[in-house]
Scaffold this active site. Structure first.
Site, PDB file in Angstrom:
ATOM      1  CB  ILE A  99    -109.005   8.323  99.882  1.00 33.52           C
ATOM      2  CG1 ILE A  99    -109.818   7.087 100.247  1.00 33.52           C
ATOM      3  CG2 ILE A  99    -107.520   8.020  99.911  1.00 33.52           C
ATOM      4  CD1 ILE A  99    -109.903   6.071  99.142  1.00 33.52           C
ATOM      5  CG  HIS A 101    -110.089   1.412 110.836  1.00 35.86           C
ATOM      6  ND1 HIS A 101    -110.798   1.748 109.713  1.00 35.86           N
ATOM      7  CD2 HIS A 101    -110.103   0.054 110.912  1.00 35.86           C
ATOM      8  CE1 HIS A 101    -111.235   0.642 109.129  1.00 35.86           C
ATOM      9  NE2 HIS A 101    -110.825  -0.391 109.827  1.00 35.86           N
ATOM     10  CB  THR A 132     -99.166   6.357 104.713  1.00 35.28           C
ATOM     11  OG1 THR A 132     -99.866   5.102 104.703  1.00 35.28           O
ATOM     12  CG2 THR A 132     -98.315   6.474 105.954  1.00 35.28           C
ATOM     13  CG  ASP A 142    -108.202   2.069 107.087  1.00 36.92           C
ATOM     14  OD1 ASP A 142    -108.217   3.246 107.482  1.00 36.92           O
ATOM     15  OD2 ASP A 142    -109.212   1.480 106.649  1.00 36.92           O
TER      16      ASP A 142
END
Ligand code: GRF
Length: 370
Positions: free
Chosen positions: A264, A281, A313, A317
């Protein structure tokens, strides 16, 4: 060499700190490579100095700059950098340190204030440095970067690269980040080679030193960087977050493509590249966020699934959806089979989104001062 400038000793700086302390005054400490001073540095240092009554700058030694920034840096030797730095009005003392981190210096000097440039947040400071600052009771101050000034930008100009933008070169400069099989990277490379995608891959980066992703990058002759993300396979350590940011800045990328990057991303990348990071994704978001999306779609009895390209962001996801493609879920599908068919769509969708993006123009972003 006898003519070389001699930086201050740590003991002398500690004495300066103690004297100031007795007088109720404050010593400011900042550190960095500073291998090509520019106006952004000078303004930053003036602001930092204004936080106290004297300032010491800890310069990374030549060896530690090489370790942090690559074999072509520093541009100037530690003695020369120390001499130039010490001539600045804002600077009272300069020390040179060998580690990549300033932890032991902070412990020895115990400054009253620690200043750092705004490409960091308190959270993204190196954990050891942060702990040392907390133990020393040092106030941490993150100062804003001066837009439009950076060492990287100056180096690029000197190398004749100018201030290349998608508008001037016509090509998007991409960073592609991945951890696994690298089929999306391969598809991007192929789309560029076939002239279907007007882009260039400035850098690839992985957290898996021995991944196929890295092999594909190397085989294509691309820079294939490895960043050690730390123990947790889903997270990037604070130091690694910073390292990724520095690699992206150095490569002057327009867009960051997460193509199966399993860790992440947080600050400083998320803010610095806001609106310029895309992820692919394997589900029709907002359904099935996170890991194992094809498996979850089968378990939930979905009749169709697919893939999504979306902005990245801080929410996993969760950023704005840019495009989706649907894929039928077949009776008797396994996660592997479904995922393989989804990937076929991903490979087309990513290039399509990047091309549209290039044609529409990207949001303008500020430049750093490091
Ligand atoms: C893709 O399915 C992508 O959607 C997901 O990770 C996978 C990466 O595959 N985020 P590859 O490494 O590009 O083959």
């Amino acid at each position: 060499m006898p003519d070389d400038y001699t930086p201050a000793t740590i003991a002398a700086v500690r004495r300066l700190r103690d004297t100031l302390d007795q007088e109720g005054k404050k010593l400011v400490f900042t550190n960095g490579c500073f291998d090509l001073l520019h106006a952004g540095h000078v303004r930053y240092l003036e602001q930092a100095r204004a936080l106290g009554d004297a300032m010491v700058v800890a310069l990374n030694s030549d060896e530690s700059v090489r370790a942090l920034k690559g074999p072509d840096r520093p541009l100037n030797t530690e003695c020369d950098r120390a001499e130039v730095m010490s001539a600045l009005r804002a600077v009272d003392a300069v020390v040179v340190f060998d580690d990549e981190r300033a932890t032991s210096l902070i412990e020895a000097i115990r400054p009253h204030v620690y200043a750092k440039g705004g490409d960091y947040t308190v959270e993204s400071l190196n954990r050891e440095e942060r702990t040392a600052l907390e133990v020393a009771g040092t106030q941490i101050s993150i100062l804003p970067l001066v837009p439009g000034r950076s060492t990287t930008r100056t180096i690029n100009k000197m190398q004749g690269g100018g201030e290349s933008t998608p508008a001037s070169s016509g090509l998007l400069r991409l960073a592609v980040l991945g951890s696994g099989a690298g089929s999306n990277l391969r598809a991007i490379i192929a789309a560029i080679a076939d002239n279907k995608l007007k882009a260039e891959i400035a850098v690839t980066l992985t957290d898996q030193a021995n991944s196929s992703f890295r092999e594909i990058a190397r085989a294509a002759g691309l820079p294939a960087l490895f960043v050690d993300g730390g123990e947790n396979p889903r997270k990037l350590s604070d130091a690694a977050q910073k390292e990724v940011f520095e690699h992206l800045e150095r490569a002057r990328v327009d867009v960051v493509v997460l193509a199966g990057f399993m860790r992440i991303l947080k600050e400083p990348v998320i803010s610095a590249y806001a609106g310029r990071i895309v992820n692919v994704h394997p589900s029709l978001l907002p359904k099935f966020k996170g890991a194992n999306a094809p498996q979850l779609a089968i378990e939930d009895g979905e009749l169709e699934s697919g893939c999504t390209v979306h902005l990245v962001t801080a929410e996993i996801d969760g950023g704005r959806i840019l495009a989706q493609a649907k894929v039928r879920v077949n009776i008797g599908d396994t996660a592997e089979k479904l995922h393989a068919r989804i990937k076929v769509e991903e490979h087309k969708l990513l290039s399509q989104v990047l091309n549209e993006w290039r044609e529409r123009g990207l949001p303008v972003r500020g430049a750093g001062a490091s």
